[in-house]
Motif scaffolding. Structure first.
Motif, short mmCIF file in Angstrom:
data_model
loop_
_atom_site.label_atom_id
_atom_site.label_comp_id
_atom_site.label_asym_id
_atom_site.label_seq_id
_atom_site.Cartn_x
_atom_site.Cartn_y
_atom_site.Cartn_z
N LEU A 93 0.86 -1.18 0.00
CA LEU A 93 0.00 0.00 0.00
C LEU A 93 0.90 1.23 0.00
N SER A 138 0.01 5.39 4.21
CA SER A 138 -1.23 4.84 4.77
C SER A 138 -0.98 3.72 5.77
N GLU A 148 -13.91 2.22 7.39
CA GLU A 148 -12.82 2.56 6.47
C GLU A 148 -11.53 1.84 6.86
N ARG A 206 -11.41 -1.28 8.16
CA ARG A 206 -11.56 -2.65 7.64
C ARG A 206 -11.26 -2.67 6.14
N SER A 207 -11.72 -1.66 5.42
CA SER A 207 -11.44 -1.57 3.99
C SER A 207 -9.95 -1.42 3.73
N LEU A 208 -9.29 -0.57 4.50
CA LEU A 208 -7.84 -0.40 4.36
C LEU A 208 -7.11 -1.71 4.62
N THR A 230 -8.21 -4.74 4.38
CA THR A 230 -8.46 -5.68 3.28
C THR A 230 -7.54 -5.38 2.11
N GLN A 231 -7.37 -4.11 1.78
CA GLN A 231 -6.47 -3.74 0.69
C GLN A 231 -5.03 -4.13 1.00
N GLY A 232 -4.68 -4.17 2.28
CA GLY A 232 -3.33 -4.54 2.68
C GLY A 232 -3.13 -6.02 2.90
N GLY A 233 -4.15 -6.84 2.60
CA GLY A 233 -3.97 -8.28 2.65
C GLY A 233 -4.56 -8.97 3.85
#
Length: 209
Positions: A13, A17, A93, A95-97, A99-102
């Motif tokens: 990411l 962030s 937001e 949880r979304s972050l 998820t994007q980080g694996g």
């Protein structure tokens, strides 16, 4: 000896962030705020490299990110880990972050254990299925006790953490109050991390000797 830290963080990411912004913290603090969490994140990534437990990276990243965001003061506190997980549940937001980080859905059981227990005096039994992640968080957090002057390396749980005290002292001394907090804090901290790492043999990775 295993390399201590790759040139880039192990989470794919934008580097800015990877740590919480100051406004996410319930209690504005120089002891437990963004600067502290950023240093703990560095120690966590170094421990992943030293132990070879790379598969823990997303879970450990999320646990470090969350561990102090719900503190209400800088004193001894056994509940701010549980409060952090409660706060997380109100911030979709994050949880979304993650998820994007694996971070996967079934990772949250381990993350919850690690964050809740990082501030409790009782240690998990080494046979506990979440001991590894919890021990990594507690040791990464413990290494930044150099800022308080009371770190005893004998209490670090993973042997790989014990040679990292000198680095932790240098990281704190040369960045705390010097690298500005805010949106770019971790991006500005990272080059200092690489500069401060023990030198490697020519052409080789950074290592602690």
């Amino acid at each position: 000896m295993k390399p201590e830290l790759a040139p880039k963080p192990p989470i794919a990411l934008p580097i800015g962030s990877l740590v919480p912004l100051p406004e996410l913290f319930t209690h504005a603090s120089t002891l437990h705020g963004q600067g502290h969490v950023a240093r703990v994140m560095v120690h966590a990534f170094r421990l992943l490299a030293a132990t070879g437990w790379a598969e823990e990276a997303p879970r450990l990243w999320a646990a470090v990110y969350l561990h102090d965001i719900a503190r209400t003061h800088d004193g001894r506190c056994y509940r701010h880990g549980a409060d952090a997980m409660a706060k997380f549940e109100t911030r979709p937001e994050l949880r979304s972050l993650f998820t994007q980080g694996g971070v996967a859905g079934d990772d949250y059981v381990q993350i919850h254990t690690a964050v809740v227990h990082h501030c409790r005096p009782q240690e998990l039994d080494r046979a506990h299925p979440h001991w590894r992640l919890t021990s990594l968080l507690k040791d990464a957090d413990g290494l930044d006790r150099v800022r308080l002057g009371d770190l005893d390396p004998r209490f670090l749980r993973n042997l790989q953490a014990r040679p990292m005290v000198d680095f932790a002292e240098a990281l704190f001394a040369e960045t705390d109050g010097i690298v500005p907090t805010g949106d770019e804090h971790f991006a500005l901290l990272w080059p200092e991390v690489l500069r401060l790492q023990p030198e490697a043999p020519a052409g080789g990775p950074f290592v602690d000797r």
